[in-house]
Design an enzyme around this catalytic site. Sequence first.
Site, PDB file in Angstrom:
ATOM      1  N   SER A   1      11.510   3.905  -5.299  1.00  0.00           N
ATOM      2  CA  SER A   1      10.417   4.357  -4.436  1.00  0.00           C
ATOM      3  C   SER A   1       9.651   3.150  -3.929  1.00  0.00           C
ATOM      4  O   SER A   1       9.690   2.066  -4.535  1.00  0.00           O
ATOM      5  CB  SER A   1       9.468   5.256  -5.231  1.00  0.00           C
ATOM      6  OG  SER A   1       8.236   5.430  -4.566  1.00  0.00           O
TER       7      SER A   1
ATOM      8  N   TYR B   1       3.961   4.500 -12.904  1.00  0.00           N
ATOM      9  CA  TYR B   1       5.011   4.956 -11.992  1.00  0.00           C
ATOM     10  C   TYR B   1       5.649   3.762 -11.297  1.00  0.00           C
ATOM     11  O   TYR B   1       6.877   3.684 -11.169  1.00  0.00           O
ATOM     12  CB  TYR B   1       4.420   5.925 -10.969  1.00  0.00           C
ATOM     13  CG  TYR B   1       5.403   6.417  -9.930  1.00  0.00           C
ATOM     14  CD1 TYR B   1       6.482   7.220 -10.289  1.00  0.00           C
ATOM     15  CD2 TYR B   1       5.242   6.092  -8.580  1.00  0.00           C
ATOM     16  CE1 TYR B   1       7.379   7.689  -9.332  1.00  0.00           C
ATOM     17  CE2 TYR B   1       6.130   6.555  -7.621  1.00  0.00           C
ATOM     18  CZ  TYR B   1       7.195   7.350  -8.003  1.00  0.00           C
ATOM     19  OH  TYR B   1       8.095   7.794  -7.057  1.00  0.00           O
TER      20      TYR B   1
END
Length: 319
Positions: free
Chosen positions: A158, A183
């Site tokens: 990502s 994350y």
Amino acid sequence: MSTAQHKIGSGFGAHSTADEVLSGIDLSGKLAIVTGGYSGLGLETTRALTKAGARVVVPARRPDTAKEALAGLDDVELDELDLGDLESVRAFADRFLATGRTVDLVIDNAGIMACPETRVGPGWEAQFATNHLGHFTLVNRLWPAIEPGGARVVSVSSRGHHNSGIRWDDVHWRQGYDKWQAYGQAKTANVLFAVHLDRLARDRGVRAFSLHPGGILTPLQRHLTKEEMVERGWIDERGELRYPDLFKTPEQGAATQVWAATSPQLAGMGGVYLEDCDIAEPAVDGDQSNGVRAWATDPEQGERLWTLSAQLTGENAFA
């Protein structure tokens, strides 16, 4: 320092769909494993691959939900897998190996994002454990089926990897937990995993890629409140997209991972990070909108993460 991180002019882009990048590609006789292949981008990936002729194995944490989502798709088989539970990962891999089949495509698509501080297994931070260590274990355990087929392994990362490199002194966030940085670390780990797997496996005919699929509103956002998404500018107070052009459709979001797994344009390549159906350029300092950060493609950090992951999981197909 030279880098392979440069666009190749694929002819595709941010608005290309999974069906478009598969146009003219016949996957008949190919076997793919797509984690999370029953929801969001994973569901669209499964649909596109089967439409092109592949058979897709979907390991699912929620088999009943997956069965309902995948109803009507041919050439799909379901099994149970919880990436946050390494015994579950090993059990799935061993069941698959017992079938004696080889794998042509592995797409590590499943993941969690920005969840509250959560511990799994022996107290591991859940995003690092689920997004990285679960997939690390899966690929290493499946290696006897991956190597013979000369598979491509695709690690879905990502743009979030811009948020954090690997916190070598505290990978499990024992102190100062920040859900977005955690994350980011997990997504950096996804890139470094592909970097080092490609180094280890390319002489055996297996190549690995990582990628940013683009911004897409899917169930991945389930841990975020409406207020948080309003604050980030994704939606307005009515819950509608504030800037519709900012987000891809699921069909567009699945395109880069499908391109990574199947495109002949990537023949002979590997270990690179992709976005918008092309190889990404190195990130420019201060710009988090695109590109790949140097900490995510550093081969020394890739090797260090591989060593740590093998120690934590007890899995290493290349030991």
